[in-house]
Design an enzyme around this catalytic site. Structure first.
Site, PDB file in Angstrom:
ATOM      1  N   ASP A 199     -12.231   6.965   3.473  1.00  0.00           N
ATOM      2  CA  ASP A 199     -11.030   6.751   4.292  1.00  0.00           C
ATOM      3  C   ASP A 199     -10.597   5.284   4.283  1.00  0.00           C
ATOM      4  O   ASP A 199      -9.518   4.952   4.766  1.00  0.00           O
ATOM      5  CB  ASP A 199     -11.297   7.228   5.726  1.00  0.00           C
ATOM      6  CG  ASP A 199     -10.020   7.493   6.505  1.00  0.00           C
ATOM      7  OD1 ASP A 199      -8.937   7.440   5.886  1.00  0.00           O
ATOM      8  OD2 ASP A 199     -10.106   7.755   7.715  1.00  0.00           O
TER       9      ASP A 199
ATOM     10  N   ASP B 204       1.503   6.340   5.612  1.00  0.00           N
ATOM     11  CA  ASP B 204       0.516   5.451   5.002  1.00  0.00           C
ATOM     12  C   ASP B 204       1.039   4.759   3.736  1.00  0.00           C
ATOM     13  O   ASP B 204       0.318   3.996   3.103  1.00  0.00           O
ATOM     14  CB  ASP B 204      -0.785   6.215   4.721  1.00  0.00           C
ATOM     15  CG  ASP B 204      -2.023   5.357   4.949  1.00  0.00           C
ATOM     16  OD1 ASP B 204      -1.901   4.320   5.629  1.00  0.00           O
ATOM     17  OD2 ASP B 204      -3.092   5.713   4.430  1.00  0.00           O
TER      18      ASP B 204
ATOM     19  N   LYS C  29       0.849  -1.200   0.000  1.00  0.00           N
ATOM     20  CA  LYS C  29       0.000   0.000   0.000  1.00  0.00           C
ATOM     21  C   LYS C  29       0.882   1.247   0.000  1.00  0.00           C
ATOM     22  O   LYS C  29       1.636   1.477   0.935  1.00  0.00           O
ATOM     23  CB  LYS C  29      -0.922  -0.003   1.233  1.00  0.00           C
ATOM     24  CG  LYS C  29      -1.680   1.325   1.440  1.00  0.00           C
ATOM     25  CD  LYS C  29      -2.643   1.278   2.621  1.00  0.00           C
ATOM     26  CE  LYS C  29      -3.210   2.659   2.939  1.00  0.00           C
ATOM     27  NZ  LYS C  29      -4.131   2.661   4.089  1.00  0.00           N
TER      28      LYS C  29
ATOM     29  N   LYS D 117     -10.188  12.956   7.968  1.00  0.00           N
ATOM     30  CA  LYS D 117      -9.756  12.561   9.314  1.00  0.00           C
ATOM     31  C   LYS D 117      -9.672  13.790  10.211  1.00  0.00           C
ATOM     32  O   LYS D 117      -9.341  14.876   9.735  1.00  0.00           O
ATOM     33  CB  LYS D 117      -8.352  11.930   9.248  1.00  0.00           C
ATOM     34  CG  LYS D 117      -8.279  10.549   8.629  1.00  0.00           C
ATOM     35  CD  LYS D 117      -6.835  10.048   8.648  1.00  0.00           C
ATOM     36  CE  LYS D 117      -6.704   8.688   7.977  1.00  0.00           C
ATOM     37  NZ  LYS D 117      -7.360   7.604   8.730  1.00  0.00           N
TER      38      LYS D 117
ATOM     39  N   ARG E 264      -7.572  -0.456   0.983  1.00  0.00           N
ATOM     40  CA  ARG E 264      -8.086  -1.724   0.439  1.00  0.00           C
ATOM     41  C   ARG E 264      -8.522  -1.551  -1.012  1.00  0.00           C
ATOM     42  O   ARG E 264      -8.499  -2.504  -1.792  1.00  0.00           O
ATOM     43  CB  ARG E 264      -9.230  -2.239   1.324  1.00  0.00           C
ATOM     44  CG  ARG E 264     -10.437  -1.342   1.380  1.00  0.00           C
ATOM     45  CD  ARG E 264     -11.373  -1.690   2.527  1.00  0.00           C
ATOM     46  NE  ARG E 264     -10.831  -1.290   3.827  1.00  0.00           N
ATOM     47  CZ  ARG E 264     -11.480  -1.449   4.987  1.00  0.00           C
ATOM     48  NH1 ARG E 264     -12.678  -2.012   5.018  1.00  0.00           N
ATOM     49  NH2 ARG E 264     -10.934  -1.067   6.114  1.00  0.00           N
TER      50      ARG E 264
ATOM     51  N   ASP F 100      -2.639  10.229   3.668  1.00  0.00           N
ATOM     52  CA  ASP F 100      -4.045   9.843   3.799  1.00  0.00           C
ATOM     53  C   ASP F 100      -4.791  10.895   4.615  1.00  0.00           C
ATOM     54  O   ASP F 100      -4.756  10.881   5.838  1.00  0.00           O
ATOM     55  CB  ASP F 100      -4.144   8.463   4.465  1.00  0.00           C
ATOM     56  CG  ASP F 100      -5.587   7.962   4.570  1.00  0.00           C
ATOM     57  OD1 ASP F 100      -6.478   8.595   3.959  1.00  0.00           O
ATOM     58  OD2 ASP F 100      -5.808   6.950   5.254  1.00  0.00           O
TER      59      ASP F 100
HETATM   60  N1  BES Z   1      -4.392   4.514   6.847  1.00  0.00           N
HETATM   61  C1  BES Z   1      -5.562   4.236   7.587  1.00  0.00           C
HETATM   62  C2  BES Z   1      -5.348   3.221   8.681  1.00  0.00           C
HETATM   63  C3  BES Z   1      -4.586   3.652   9.873  1.00  0.00           C
HETATM   64  C4  BES Z   1      -5.079   4.623  10.719  1.00  0.00           C
HETATM   65  C5  BES Z   1      -3.406   3.041  10.178  1.00  0.00           C
HETATM   66  C6  BES Z   1      -4.379   4.972  11.827  1.00  0.00           C
HETATM   67  C7  BES Z   1      -2.712   3.376  11.280  1.00  0.00           C
HETATM   68  C8  BES Z   1      -3.190   4.371  12.121  1.00  0.00           C
HETATM   69  C9  BES Z   1      -6.648   3.690   6.678  1.00  0.00           C
HETATM   70  O1  BES Z   1      -6.642   4.172   5.391  1.00  0.00           O
HETATM   71  C10 BES Z   1      -7.948   4.079   7.293  1.00  0.00           C
HETATM   72  O2  BES Z   1      -8.199   5.247   7.390  1.00  0.00           O
HETATM   73  N2  BES Z   1      -8.736   3.092   7.721  1.00  0.00           N
HETATM   74  C11 BES Z   1      -9.982   3.346   8.332  1.00  0.00           C
HETATM   75  C12 BES Z   1     -10.966   2.354   7.790  1.00  0.00           C
HETATM   76  C13 BES Z   1     -12.403   2.667   8.137  1.00  0.00           C
HETATM   77  C14 BES Z   1     -12.839   3.944   7.470  1.00  0.00           C
HETATM   78  C15 BES Z   1     -13.263   1.504   7.707  1.00  0.00           C
HETATM   79  C16 BES Z   1      -9.813   3.184   9.838  1.00  0.00           C
HETATM   80  O3  BES Z   1      -9.063   2.320  10.283  1.00  0.00           O
HETATM   81  O4  BES Z   1     -10.406   3.977  10.559  1.00  0.00           O
HETATM   82 ZN    ZN Z   2      -4.852   4.799   4.666  1.00  0.00          ZN
HETATM   83 MN    MN Z   3      -7.715   5.977   5.187  1.00  0.00          MN
END
Ligand code: BES
Ligand code: ZN
Ligand code: MN
Length: 459
Positions: free
Chosen positions: A309, A250, A227, A239, A313, A232
């Site tokens: 967000d 990220d 990835k 966020k 995936r 992000d």
């Molecule tokens: N890059 C983030 C995941 C992340 C967040 C990794 C904080 C490490 C620390 C990812 O893209 C993301 O935002 N995931 C969301 C998914 C949700 C919207 C289903 C998450 O984990 O909140």
């Molecule tokens: Zn992310």
């Molecule tokens: Mn994200």
């Protein structure tokens, strides 16, 4: 990278590893003056404490360093990784073996890392004579790969956008005679990578897919997907500032597959290696993709956007679909995909997923053996239906919020149908506060464990 090992030493200062239970016996062997100095300093061999003992003429004669007892449950085999940050400049050697000499040497090398791109780093001028019986070239290979991953992650997004990430991959390819090509911008649409394009199109820095190949095409096919979200923001599902703060990391999955690729190529493992990195910035703009938008994925299923967000995936889905098309023997993806993984297991213990039982056992074994911890979580079949959308084939972020890391793994699984074996690791890629061998900031996770696994299978 700073070279932590001194292979032609004129002289080296001995480091004595001591524990609370053997300190009395080891202390008695020291010259009376040194014993008195240790006593005056109240040295008790507390794990992690370090004391330099002077010679009569005021030089450093030897070093005492406290370790946990052999039987301690909280024994940290990476403790010697604190030494480069504790010792004065000089060349040192291990006077007696720490609990695990190989891991101690690796820890020493990993603990020598400093991020020096933006200001002269205070590089510890502390060097170690390689202990006997340790394959030091393999240690250096792993430490250099970790430095690469850390440097890429630590570099802020203004200097590490999709283009710079692609450049890093191309430099790596050039160094090892690999071929690489990159599909950029609208060309992603023409070549059928709709999800990578959708996530990346709102940024002024064009999205791209990096495709690197190396090795004999007749060898087993191992493909790594990382990835590469260079920043992000969350997109329109933006966020909060606290959550956005470290999102330069990220692209940690991409950084770690490049680190893994470097080790594989450097060790000339007998595989046909392929590395795929979807490199994008998840930005906010008028043309950004929106919640409830629907895109047809490369593999075919339509994807409804439950949350912009959950972008990681999406870009991995198209890259995994491409990887899957040539039916690789082993398909591995790494990414900083969910906050839920960190909630479940914390920053230092990434969950991994696979349906290949042999692979699962091997991953767990090498994770433990290499001090690169990973913990298996299940691709729980009963939760798969949670991904159902009312209007499309699948939703990228179904409401509910339970089992976030598992749901992400199940989402990715839908895009892998042909690979003989698939491993997914939901890494964190970051050390929130410094620990021995692990300076604060970008971290190499899963790459060393998988490198050792590949070495055993294809060395
Ligand atoms: N890059 C983030 C995941 C992340 C967040 C990794 C904080 C490490 C620390 C990812 O893209 C993301 O935002 N995931 C969301 C998914 C949700 C919207 C289903 C998450 O984990 O909140
Ligand atoms: Zn992310
Ligand atoms: Mn994200």
């Amino acid at each position: 990278m700073h070279q932590p090992f001194e292979t032609a030493p004129a002289s080296a200062i001995p480091i004595h590893f001591v524990t609370r239970s053997n300190w009395a016996a080891i202390g008695k062997e020291l010259p009376p003056q040194a014993q008195q100095f240790a006593k005056a300093n109240d040295f008790t061999a507390k794990p992690g404490t370090c004391l330099t003992l002077p010679s009569p003429d005021g030089q450093i004669a030897q070093v005492l360093f406290g370790l946990e007892d052999e039987t301690s449950k909280s024994r940290d085999l990476f403790r010697p990784g604190a030494l480069p940050g504790l010792l004065p400049p000089g060349t040192y050697r291990f006077a007696n073996p720490p609990h695990d000499v190989r891991l101690a040497s690796l820890a020493f090398a990993l603990g020598s890392y400093r991020f020096g791109r933006y200001r002269k780093a205070e590089m510890p001028a502390v060097r170690l004579v390689p202990p006997d019986g340790v394959d030091i070239s393999d240690i250096v290979r792993m430490a250099e790969a970790a430095s690469l991953a850390r440097d890429l992650i630590n570099t802020p997004s203004n200097d590490m956008g999709p283009e710079e990430l692609a450049l890093a991959a191309e430099q790596l390819a050039a160094r090892y005679g690999a071929s690489s090509k990159t599909i950029v911008g609208d060309e992603l649409v023409r070549q059928n990578f709709p999800l990578i394009h959708a996530v990346g199109m709102a940024s002024t820095r064009a999205p791209r897919l990096i495709d690197l190949r190396w090795g004999d095409p007749a060898h087993p096919k191992v493909t790594l997907v990382g990835k590469g979200v260079c920043f992000d923001t969350g997109g329109l599902d933006i966020k909060p500032s606290s959550g956005m703060l470290i999102m330069k990391k990220d692209m940690g999955g991409a950084a770690n597959v490049l680190a893994l690729a470097q080790m594989v190529m450097d060790a000339r493992l007998k595989i046909r290696l392929r590395v795929l990195i979807p490199a994008v910035e998840n930005a906010v703009a008028g043309n950004a993709f929106r919640p409830l938008d629907i895109f047809r994925s490369r593999k075919g299923p339509t994807v409804e956007i439950g949350n912009t967000d959950a972008e990681g995936r999406l870009v991995l889905a198209d890259a995994l679909a491409l990887a899957d098309e040539e039916k690789p023997d082993l398909l591995v993806d790494l990414g900083t995909l969910t906050g839920a993984a960190r909630v479940a297991l914390g920053p230092d213990l990434p969950p991994f997923y696979t349906n290949d039982e042999t692979l699962a056992q091997d991953v767990a074994r090498f994770a433990k053996g290499e001090q690169d911890p990973l913990w298996r979580m299940p691709l729980w079949p009963a939760y798969d239906s949670w991904l159902d959308s009312k209007v499309a084939d699948i939703n990228n972020a179904p409401s509910g919020g339970f089992a976030g890391s598992i749901i992400c793994a199940l989402f990715l699984q839908r895009f892998v149908t042909e690979a003989k074996s698939w491993l997914h690791v939901d890494i964190y890629g970051w050390t929130p506060s410094a620990k021995p061998a692990r300076p604060e900031g970008g971290e190499c996770q899963a790459a060393r464990a998988i490198y050792k696994l590949l070495s055993e299978r294809y060395g």
